[in-house]
Design a protein around this motif. Structure first.
Motif, short mmCIF file in Angstrom:
data_model
loop_
_atom_site.label_atom_id
_atom_site.label_comp_id
_atom_site.label_asym_id
_atom_site.label_seq_id
_atom_site.Cartn_x
_atom_site.Cartn_y
_atom_site.Cartn_z
N THR A 476 -49.07 2.21 -36.59
CA THR A 476 -48.93 1.19 -37.63
C THR A 476 -48.54 -0.12 -36.94
OG1 THR A 476 -46.56 1.56 -37.98
CG2 THR A 476 -48.09 2.95 -39.23
N ASP A 481 -46.17 6.13 -37.93
CA ASP A 481 -45.81 7.13 -38.92
C ASP A 481 -45.80 8.48 -38.21
OD1 ASP A 481 -45.64 5.32 -40.97
OD2 ASP A 481 -47.66 5.69 -41.72
N THR A 483 -45.01 12.77 -38.36
CA THR A 483 -44.75 14.01 -39.07
C THR A 483 -44.56 15.12 -38.05
OG1 THR A 483 -47.06 14.71 -39.22
CG2 THR A 483 -46.22 13.27 -40.97
N ARG A 517 -40.73 14.00 -42.07
CA ARG A 517 -41.63 12.86 -42.25
C ARG A 517 -40.82 11.57 -42.08
NH1 ARG A 517 -44.42 16.64 -42.01
NH2 ARG A 517 -46.04 17.37 -43.45
N GLN A 519 -41.02 7.06 -40.53
CA GLN A 519 -41.65 6.01 -39.73
C GLN A 519 -40.71 5.63 -38.59
OE1 GLN A 519 -41.32 5.15 -43.38
NE2 GLN A 519 -43.03 6.60 -43.47
#
Length: 566
Positions: A476, A481, A483, A517, A519
């Motif tokens: 990004t 991001d 996971t 999860r 950022q």
């Protein structure tokens, strides 16, 4: 990631982990006894510090005597802290049981998980890692370990060390506090004296550091001439890059610049006696509370993260060789190590007290080196990283057997090992996404047969450690991001058949399936909008004691539900 500057037969293993003896009378409140197992406090909905599933150590009846090891103190810096120990004057022994208790807490803030170690006279009494705090979360936790087998050491005064190397500065602000003591339970009519070994000898004198394949923890020992049983307790913890050994790659693909550790994706413990391979121990892939993604692990850490269980390697087949009063060399190796492992080992020996000496010989030793196969032909590396698949397989088997002439006749001990290991790593790397997948399986099968005048006792131990991880990073403008998904299980069983045909079966399973999860902000160097969900299922079953189970469900890094039952 933990480091010192950063981040038994299965019967014995289960006894250490579960305290499989009579219910305790009460040293401190630890929850009701169910089927011979002491449940930890059940976490309430909303708890976001720590949720326990693993049982506490059960106790014999009676009030224990308490011997402090060190009072609550804060740990800062990298130097070990010394303490003096004296056994309790009002409980001279013999004892039915001895239990180590330790309490930890870390203040809210930012801090790595840290390795925590307690040694006495060079013998390890506790080994684990600490919880990572969050900005507004200050975890506190309690650990216990059955150390009855070390009673010969604990019967005399000694000097010890505790090491929790914790760096506190403007960035890493979490402050760690810990304390520890020993609880001695006197023997009584309802709690007989433990058949603990008479010899407790450190092999590592605390910790040994192994930094490459060729490194070995080694010590020459001289045993009494009447030893009839011999085991080695071992803990090997990967540090730095070797903490993530399940994701390491062959040396040809390793890159310090790209953060790819070498040595391949296989690690285990091998024990040698006088240069002969004498035993194996499978390494559980411990994942610490900062491992892979910190939001995976609070309030539910992975199995054994806070309290490692030693591997017990049976060396009794070598007792006949080592009873001659001469020096014999014990060595511990960790194949594949590239950065470093910290290893601690303690030799335990039981003597034949009705004989001045026992004699014997090694009957056979077919335990060879691991057969290995690694396929990485379709893997390519470029500026973005790795692409392709790496498959690693190992297999190892063989039997070690020895005979011993004792005061109660001839005893033959045979230990047969069968180990299988597989690890598949899949990587996708480009300018938009980085994906890493690991699918690993470790299986160990150990069959021990002990034959004497009364017949043959057979004990089959199995260990299975499946691990699956998937990590994804998508670029990004601000960073990535991220996971992470993990499915990790610790499963051990034991089936023992006595000489008269009676069968006892025990099984333990601890599975955790977290997902995180969030950022990662490149400028702030921290996760934002991060959260985790998890389910942990613990189950213990004993053919004589019954069954205990606990399931904890986590949503948004807080307990959503906790229930007991099998």
């Amino acid at each position: 990631m933990p480091s010192v500057t950063r981040h038994r037969s299965l019967l014995s293993v289960l006894a250490i982990a579960l305290g499989l003896v009579a219910p305790m009378a009460a040293a401190r409140a630890q929850g009701p006894v169910l089927a011979g197992v002491v449940r930890p406090p059940r976490p309430a909905p909303g708890v976001n510090t720590i949720a326990e599933v693993e049982p506490r150590v059960a106790r014999p009846p009676g009030r224990p005597c308490v011997a402090p090891l060190f009072a609550p103190r804060q740990f800062e810096g990298v130097e070990p802290v010394a303490f003096s120990y004296a056994p309790p004057a009002d409980c001279p022994g013999p004892w039915a049981k001895v239990v180590l208790e330790a309490d930890f807490d870390v203040t809210a803030g930012r801090q790595f998980d840290r390795t925590a170690i307690i040694h006495l006279g060079g013998v390890n009494l506790y080994y684990g890692t600490t919880m990572e705090p969050r900005r507004a979360i200050a975890p506190a936790w309690h650990v216990e370990r059955d150390v009855t087998d070390y009673a010969a050491l604990l019967a005399r005064p000694g000097a010890g060390e505790v090491l929790i190397a914790n760096i506190v500065n403007e960035t890493y602000t979490g402050r760690l506090t810990a304390s520890a003591c020993l609880l001695f339970y006197p023997a009584s009519t309802g709690a007989p004296v433990s058949t603990a070994p008479q010899i407790v000898q450190p092999i590592s004198d605390g910790l040994a550091k192994l930094s490459k394949d060729q490194d070995r923890l080694a010590r020459s020992v001289v045993l009494p001439t009447n030893v009839e049983r011999l085991v080695l307790d071992v803990i090997a913890q990967g540090q730095a890059d070797d903490e993530f050994w399940y994701d390491c790659v062959p040396d040809a693909l390793a890159s310090e610049k790209e953060g790819r550790c070498g040595g391949g994706a296989f690690r285990q413990v091998e024990v040698f006696v006088d240069g002969q391979r004498a035993g194996l121990a499978a390494l559980f892939p411990w994942v610490f509370t900062g491992g892979i993604n910190p939001y995976l692990w609070f309030p539910v850490p992975a199995p054994e993260t806070l309290n490692f269980t030693p591997s017990r390697v049976d060396l009794t087949p070598f007792a006949g060789l080592m009873n001659d009063g001469l020096p014999h060399r014990i060595e511990v190796a960790v194949p594949g190590v590239r950065n470093y492992y910290l290893v601690t080992a303690t030799l335990l020996a039981w003597r034949d007290e009705r004989a001045a000496s026992t004699s014997g010989r090694l009957l056979r030793n077919t335990l060879g080196a691991a057969r290995e196969k690694t396929e990485a032909r379709r893997v390519r590396t470029d500026q973005q990283g790795l692409n392709g698949r790496i498959v690693t397989r190992r297999a190892q088997d063989g039997e070690v057997a020895g005979v011993l002439q004792t005061s109660h006749g001839e005893v033959v001990t045979a230990v047969r090992y069968a180990m299988s290991f597989s690890n598949r790593q899949d990587y996708v790397s480009n300018d938009k996404v980085q994906i890493g997948r690991v699918r690993q399986s470790t299986r160990m099968r150990i069959l021990t047969r002990r034959t004497d005048a009364s017949g043959t006792v057979k004990r089959l131990e199995t260990a299975s450690y499946p691990l699956n991880t998937v990590t994804r990073e998508t670029a990004t403008p601000e960073g990535t991001d991220q996971t992470a998904d993990v499915d990790l299980t610790l499963a051990r069983t034991e089936r023992e058949v006595s000489s008269d045909g009676r069968i006892r079966f025990r099984s333990l399973s601890n599975r955790v399936t977290p997902t995180a999860r969030g950022q990662f902000n490149r400028t702030a160097r921290r996760f934002q909008n991060a959260s985790g969900t998890s389910v942990q299922r613990f189950r213990f079953e004993d053919s004589e004691l019954g069954c205990y189970g606990r399931t904890v469900v986590v949503k948004d890094n807080a307990v959503a539900a906790a229930r007991d039952g099998c």
